[in-house]
Design a protein around this motif. Structure first.
Motif, PDB file in Angstrom:
ATOM      1  N   ILE A  17       0.835  -1.200   0.000  1.00  0.00           N
ATOM      2  CA  ILE A  17       0.000   0.000   0.000  1.00  0.00           C
ATOM      3  C   ILE A  17       0.871   1.251   0.000  1.00  0.00           C
ATOM      4  O   ILE A  17       0.634   2.204  -0.760  1.00  0.00           O
ATOM      5  CB  ILE A  17      -0.957  -0.005   1.215  1.00  0.00           C
ATOM      6  N   ASP A  18       1.907   1.262   0.831  1.00  0.00           N
ATOM      7  CA  ASP A  18       2.774   2.441   0.921  1.00  0.00           C
ATOM      8  C   ASP A  18       3.537   2.704  -0.377  1.00  0.00           C
ATOM      9  O   ASP A  18       3.846   3.860  -0.705  1.00  0.00           O
ATOM     10  CB  ASP A  18       3.772   2.284   2.072  1.00  0.00           C
ATOM     11  N   SER A  19       3.849   1.631  -1.120  1.00  0.00           N
ATOM     12  CA  SER A  19       4.587   1.811  -2.374  1.00  0.00           C
ATOM     13  C   SER A  19       3.663   2.110  -3.553  1.00  0.00           C
ATOM     14  O   SER A  19       4.114   2.640  -4.579  1.00  0.00           O
ATOM     15  CB  SER A  19       5.420   0.561  -2.681  1.00  0.00           C
ATOM     16  N   THR A  20       2.389   1.789  -3.410  1.00  0.00           N
ATOM     17  CA  THR A  20       1.438   1.965  -4.516  1.00  0.00           C
ATOM     18  C   THR A  20       0.671   3.273  -4.411  1.00  0.00           C
ATOM     19  O   THR A  20       0.339   3.899  -5.432  1.00  0.00           O
ATOM     20  CB  THR A  20       0.441   0.787  -4.542  1.00  0.00           C
ATOM     21  N   TYR A  21       0.391   3.716  -3.189  1.00  0.00           N
ATOM     22  CA  TYR A  21      -0.432   4.912  -2.980  1.00  0.00           C
ATOM     23  C   TYR A  21       0.343   5.937  -2.152  1.00  0.00           C
ATOM     24  O   TYR A  21       1.325   5.608  -1.486  1.00  0.00           O
ATOM     25  CB  TYR A  21      -1.746   4.540  -2.283  1.00  0.00           C
ATOM     26  N   ARG A  22      -0.116   7.165  -2.205  1.00  0.00           N
ATOM     27  CA  ARG A  22       0.552   8.254  -1.490  1.00  0.00           C
ATOM     28  C   ARG A  22       0.082   8.276  -0.039  1.00  0.00           C
ATOM     29  O   ARG A  22      -0.902   8.947   0.308  1.00  0.00           O
ATOM     30  CB  ARG A  22       0.293   9.595  -2.181  1.00  0.00           C
ATOM     31  N   THR A  23       0.749   7.536   0.789  1.00  0.00           N
ATOM     32  CA  THR A  23       0.358   7.392   2.191  1.00  0.00           C
ATOM     33  C   THR A  23       1.295   8.165   3.101  1.00  0.00           C
ATOM     34  O   THR A  23       2.445   8.443   2.750  1.00  0.00           O
ATOM     35  CB  THR A  23       0.386   5.914   2.611  1.00  0.00           C
ATOM     36  N   LEU A  24       0.787   8.474   4.281  1.00  0.00           N
ATOM     37  CA  LEU A  24       1.622   8.911   5.391  1.00  0.00           C
ATOM     38  C   LEU A  24       1.971   7.643   6.158  1.00  0.00           C
ATOM     39  O   LEU A  24       1.102   7.008   6.750  1.00  0.00           O
ATOM     40  CB  LEU A  24       0.868   9.905   6.280  1.00  0.00           C
ATOM     41  N   THR A  25       3.222   7.248   6.111  1.00  0.00           N
ATOM     42  CA  THR A  25       3.592   5.898   6.541  1.00  0.00           C
ATOM     43  C   THR A  25       3.822   5.753   8.040  1.00  0.00           C
ATOM     44  O   THR A  25       3.844   4.639   8.554  1.00  0.00           O
ATOM     45  CB  THR A  25       4.883   5.457   5.825  1.00  0.00           C
ATOM     46  N   GLU A  26       3.960   6.877   8.745  1.00  0.00           N
ATOM     47  CA  GLU A  26       4.315   6.801  10.156  1.00  0.00           C
ATOM     48  C   GLU A  26       3.160   6.257  10.988  1.00  0.00           C
ATOM     49  O   GLU A  26       1.989   6.369  10.628  1.00  0.00           O
ATOM     50  CB  GLU A  26       4.719   8.182  10.687  1.00  0.00           C
ATOM     51  N   LYS A  27       3.504   5.693  12.165  1.00  0.00           N
ATOM     52  CA  LYS A  27       2.504   5.043  13.020  1.00  0.00           C
ATOM     53  C   LYS A  27       1.411   6.013  13.465  1.00  0.00           C
ATOM     54  O   LYS A  27       0.241   5.617  13.609  1.00  0.00           O
ATOM     55  CB  LYS A  27       3.175   4.419  14.239  1.00  0.00           C
TER      56      LYS A  27
END
Length: 452
Positions: free
Chosen positions: A126-136
Motif C-alpha cells: 500500500i505504501d509503495s502503490t499509494y501516497r500514504t503517510l507511513t508513520e505510526k
C-alpha cells in the motif's frame, strides 16, 4: 467536483500465509486532483463487508461515512484498506497464540502469521502503490469481533507500525452456554504502549461478546495508565447487537477519534439498573456522553453524587457498591452535563433466570440437530426446537434464528427479516416461527403445501 473511488485488488497473494484474498482500497476525493498530497491510512479486517454486503452479512458502508465526515469538515481525508478474510481460515488467522491453551475451534492459531502478512506484505504494498503517510501516528487498524481481537493483539505487538487501534466488540472470551465457563482466547496486555485505543461492545450481544469481559480488558488498560477520554475511548452501546449494521451505526465515532475532532459534549444519557442486590451480580452505570459532532462514548472517569451514600456508593468508573437496603437517586456530573437515575437496593437478586423458548421451522428446513436463537436450541420434536434455559439475569440478545453462519431465517418471500430481540427476566416464555431460510431456494406455496 471529484468523488472518492473504490479499487479492487484481486487476487492479493500472501507468501506468509500461502493463500490469496481480495483487498479493497478507498481513495478520497482529492487523491487524483492533488498529486502532492499524502494521506493517513486505516486498515480494516473482514474487508468484504467494509464497503459491500453479501449473503453472509451487511456492509459497514465505511466509504459513505468517510465521505460524509470529510465533506462536513469533521475529519481528514484518509485512505481505507479493507483486507478480506479467507473464509475457511478466518478464525485461525484472527487468533494469536492462546496463553490458556484453549482450542475451541479445532484450528491452529495463525495470528502471528497474519500479523506478519499485514506488516510485511500488505502495508509495504500500500505504501509503495499509494501516497500514504507511513508513520505510526497516521496509521490505524480496526476490526470487529474476532477482527477486533486480532486488531487489539497486533496493536500491542506492533506499536511501532500502528498508532491507533479500533476494537469493536472484541472476541476476548468464548463462553460455554451449557456451563457458563469463560474461555479466554487472548492474553490481556498490562503494559502501556503509545496507542490511541477505541474499544466498544453492545448490550444485546448475548453470549457472543459479553460486556463484562470487554470491560475487564478496559479496566486493565486504565490500570496500565491509559486515560479514559484521552488516549482511550470506551463505549457501551445501548440497543446494539453483534452485526455489521451495529458497527456501521457507530463507525463514525472511532473515525472522528482517530482522524478528526470529536467536538463538544452536548448531552448525557445515564443508563443503569433499576434494582441491584446486596447479594447478586455486580452492576455498573453506563453514562453515555453525546457530542455535537455525533461522537459518543461512555464516561469511565465521572463524578457521582448519591442522596444516601450509606445505601450505595458509585466509583468514578460507574461501579455500584451496595451497602444496605433502600432507595436512592444517583446524579452524574461531568463535562458540564448532569443526569440522574433512581435506584433501589434489595436483599438478593439471583445471578441467573429461567427463560423458555420454542422455535418452529418450515418443512423446507435442512436436517439439523441445533438452531441458534441467541441461545443454542436442541431439536425436541418434528420441526420443533427449544427448551428451558438458565441465562444471566438481564442479558440481552439480538439475533436472527439460524442454523449456522450464512444460514439465517428470512421471510417466505426470501426478503431479510428484522432482527429479533429479548432481555432475560425470570419466567420469560418466547415462541417463534421461521418462515424460510436464506440459503434454501424459494418454494411456491403450492409446493410447500404438497410437501406438508
Amino acid at each position: 467536483m471529484s468523488s472518492s473511488r473504490l479499487i479492487e485488488i484481486n487476487p492479493f497473494y500472501s507468501h506468509t500465509l500461502k493463500n490469496e484474498r481480495t483487498i479493497y482500497v478507498y481513495l478520497p476525493p482529492s487523491y487524483h486532483s492533488d498529486d502532492r498530497k499524502r494521506y493517513p491510512v486505516l486498515y480494516m479486517q473482514d474487508g468484504q463487508h467494509v464497503f459491500f454486503k453479501d449473503r453472509k452479512g451487511e456492509s459497514w458502508d465505511v466509504h459513505l461515512t468517510v465521505d460524509e465526515l470529510t465533506a462536513q469538515g469533521r475529519m481528514r481525508e484518509i485512505i481505507v484498506v479493507a483486507v478480506s478474510h479467507v473464509e475457511d481460515a478466518r478464525i485461525a488467522e484472527y487468533m494469536h497464540a492462546n496463553p490458556d491453551g484453549h482450542n475451541i475451534f479445532n484450528t491452529t492459531n495463525q495470528g502471528e502469521l497474519y500479523e506478519t502478512f499485514l506488516v510485511r506484505e500488505v502495508k509495504p504494498f500500500i505504501d509503495s502503490t499509494y501516497r500514504t503517510l507511513t508513520e505510526k501516528e497516521h496509521t490505524a487498524l480496526m476490526g470487529s469481533s474476532a477482527g477486533g481481537l486480532v486488531s487489539y493483539n497486533i496493536g500491542f505487538r506492533q506499536p511501532e507500525t500502528f498508532g491507533m487501534i479500533g476494537a469493536l466488540c472484541p472476541f476476548f472470551v468464548s463462553v460455554d452456554p451449557a456451563t457458563m465457563e469463560d474461555r479466554w482466547l487472548s492474553c490481556v496486555y498490562t503494559d502501556k504502549k503509545p496507542l490511541k485505543i477505541w474499544m466498544d461492545v453492545g448490550d444485546a450481544e448475548g453470549f457472543t461478546v459479553m460486556e463484562k469481559h470487554v470491560r475487564q480488558v478496559a479496566d486493565t488498560l486504565m490500570d496500565a495508565g491509559y486515560k479514559p477520554g484521552g488516549d482511550f475511548m470506551y463505549y457501551f452501546a445501548v440497543g446494539s447487537g453483534h452485526s455489521q449494521k451495529d458497527w456501521a451505526a457507530r463507525v463514525h465515532a472511532p473515525l472522528l477519534y482517530f482522524f478528526g475532532e470529536i467536538g463538544t459534549p452536548v448531552r448525557i444519557d445515564l443508563h443503569g439498573p433499576e434494582r441491584i442486590g446486596l447479594q447478586g451480580p455486580s452492576c455498573a452505570l453506563n453514562p453515555v456522553v453525546h457530542y455535537d459532532s455525533g461522537f459518543m462514548m461512555t464516561d469511565l472517569d465521572a463524578d457521582y453524587e448519591v442522596t444516601d451514600p450509606g445505601i450505595v456508593e458509585v466509583t468514578a468508573e460507574g461501579r455500584l457498591l451496595p451497602k444496605r437496603e433502600g432507595s436512592v437517586t444517583v446524579r452524574y456530573n461531568g463535562q458540564g452535563l448532569t443526569a440522574s437515575l433512581d435506584l433501589t437496593v434489595v436483599p438478593h437478586l439471583s445471578d441467573t433466570v429461567s427463560v423458555t423458548m420454542f422455535v418452529e421451522v418450515p418443512v423446507c428446513t435442512p436436517k439439523t440437530d441445533t438452531l441458534y436463537a441467541g441461545i443454542e436450541l436442541p431439536m425436541i420434536g418434528e420441526r420443533l426446537y427449544g427448551g428451558t434455559f438458565q441465562v444471566p439475569r438481564g442479558i440481552s440478545f439480538e439475533f436472527r434464528i439460524s442454523r449456522g453462519l450464512g444460514k439465517h431465517e428470512t421471510y417466505a418471500s426470501g426478503k431479510e427479516i428484522p432482527y429479533r430481540k429479548f432481555t432475560a427476566r425470570e419466567g420469560l416464555e418466547l415462541s417463534y416461527q421461521v418462515e424460510h431460510w436464506v440459503d434454501v431456494p424459494p418454494v411456491t406455496e403450492a409446493k410447500e403445501a404438497a410437501n406438508g
